[in-house]
Design an enzyme around this catalytic site. Sequence first.
Site, PDB file in Angstrom:
ATOM      1  N   CYS A 161       5.400 -48.890   0.298  1.00 57.02           N
ATOM      2  CA  CYS A 161       3.974 -49.170   0.120  1.00 57.02           C
ATOM      3  C   CYS A 161       3.306 -49.727   1.374  1.00 57.02           C
ATOM      4  CB  CYS A 161       3.777 -50.118  -1.057  1.00 57.02           C
ATOM      5  SG  CYS A 161       4.521 -49.481  -2.575  1.00 57.02           S
ATOM      6  N   HIS A 301      -2.743 -56.839   0.010  1.00 58.76           N
ATOM      7  CA  HIS A 301      -1.934 -55.826  -0.674  1.00 58.76           C
ATOM      8  C   HIS A 301      -2.261 -55.877  -2.168  1.00 58.76           C
ATOM      9  CE1 HIS A 301       1.196 -52.905  -0.967  1.00 58.76           C
ATOM     10  NE2 HIS A 301       1.960 -53.651  -1.737  1.00 58.76           N
ATOM     11  N   GLU A 312       2.010 -63.187  -1.828  1.00 58.44           N
ATOM     12  CA  GLU A 312       1.037 -62.894  -0.775  1.00 58.44           C
ATOM     13  C   GLU A 312       0.093 -64.070  -0.560  1.00 58.44           C
ATOM     14  OE1 GLU A 312      -1.869 -59.222   0.661  1.00 58.44           O
ATOM     15  OE2 GLU A 312      -1.161 -59.290  -1.416  1.00 58.44           O
ATOM     16  N   LYS A 333      -7.311 -52.467  -4.567  1.00 59.53           N
ATOM     17  CA  LYS A 333      -6.476 -51.811  -5.581  1.00 59.53           C
ATOM     18  C   LYS A 333      -7.015 -52.061  -6.988  1.00 59.53           C
ATOM     19  CE  LYS A 333      -2.028 -51.649  -3.125  1.00 59.53           C
ATOM     20  NZ  LYS A 333      -2.379 -52.357  -1.876  1.00 59.53           N
ATOM     21  N   HIS A 338      -2.837 -48.391  -7.086  1.00 65.22           N
ATOM     22  CA  HIS A 338      -1.916 -48.501  -5.959  1.00 65.22           C
ATOM     23  C   HIS A 338      -1.545 -47.109  -5.464  1.00 65.22           C
ATOM     24  CE1 HIS A 338       1.014 -49.704  -3.221  1.00 65.22           C
ATOM     25  NE2 HIS A 338       1.748 -50.531  -3.933  1.00 65.22           N
ATOM     26  N   PHE A 397       8.297 -51.994  -1.153  1.00 63.81           N
ATOM     27  CA  PHE A 397       9.677 -52.026  -1.643  1.00 63.81           C
ATOM     28  C   PHE A 397      10.629 -51.962  -0.445  1.00 63.81           C
ATOM     29  CE2 PHE A 397       9.403 -50.194  -6.274  1.00 63.81           C
ATOM     30  CZ  PHE A 397       8.642 -51.289  -6.639  1.00 63.81           C
TER      31      PHE A 397
END
Length: 410
Positions: A161, A301, A312, A333, A338, A397
Amino acid sequence: MKRVVITGLGCVTPVGNDVESFWESLKNGKSGINLIESFDTTDLKAKLAAQVKDFDASLYMEKADVRRSDRFVQFAIASSHQAVSDSGIEGNIAPERFGVYYGSGVGGFDTFVTEHNNLINKGALRVSPHFIPKMILNMGAGNIAIKFNAKGPCIAVSTACATGTTAIGEAYRAIKAGYADAIIAGGVDAAINPLAMAGFINCMALCESEDKDNASIPFDKRRCGFVMGEGAGALIVEEYEHAIKRGAKIYAEVKGYGSTCDAFHVTAPDSSAEASARAISDCLNEAGNNFDAKKIYVNAHGTSTPLNDKTETKALKNVFGDKAYDLSISSTKSMTGHLLGAAGAIEAIAAIKALNESIIPPTIGYKEKDEECDLNYTPNVADKKDIDFAMSVSLGFGGHNACVGFAKIK
């Protein structure tokens, strides 16, 4: 070292298939999330997605090439075509100095599913001869290079991502060091199908709510997983003097980049936020670290998963301390879902547009404050605010962390 700027933008997203419509949607808090209608979701616990609508690949590719390509390649070509056209760079750069750093999280997932079904149901002879070149992850970058005669470095980036952000950052480094004059950089994914959905559901990553207005809700205490999206983003990353010499318009200067790894877990972020904070601080330090936090925008993110959002938030506090409360932050997002490998690229575009227009796009659907997520996430309504520095943060990931920072050209 050379200065590096952004001279072209292009995107295909669930809230608009070009930069203008994408940005208008973000400013107005328009969501692209809805119930999946393209396939039967009866057996799936998650039934929402953010899908690209009204996309016509034939606007960017010959019809024969459309038939021979996966949806992820079509999106990649469309976003790059827009960015190249926007920049005016075609015909104004030596091919050997023109590169492509363009990635994907999963490549041609639709093609993989289709051809696997052909193998099982019809036999090996019915597997398409185009299977491999349609599926493999580098075909976004390869097809872009072919279309635009980019004979410089061509690299297919994949950091889950964080892919889009990594591609932009590595393109920045390559140009800064003199390896190319301009690079088409970005990311793409188009993997909204039953197999991909089932995989993400079963690793407990997706939100299972059927309420489209309360599903992708980053930083909200009620968050319970992300909503799958699809799309692509492309940016023309160019050496400053090369851009000036050809009279290019310049959106922003790339001022910093950070890239780290948690080296912790294949899916979960490290709750200490040490490495993710270092990606942000490395970006900030390279940019000069002389920006007032009150004039910094962070496109987070912000996936709407319980672990990501609080980690985050902690990363930003680790970097900025008490000044983290002065930052303007949002997760787009909440509107796009996403987009996996495309996320960082389209979020970099959002950060640049925020910088140019002095508008912070909102985090929509935000209702309930989380004690561990207590910063200014620009809830529900865009904020008119002059900013000097805009950052896009991506966490993938595998523990991949990336942050890229932009400033107005001076």
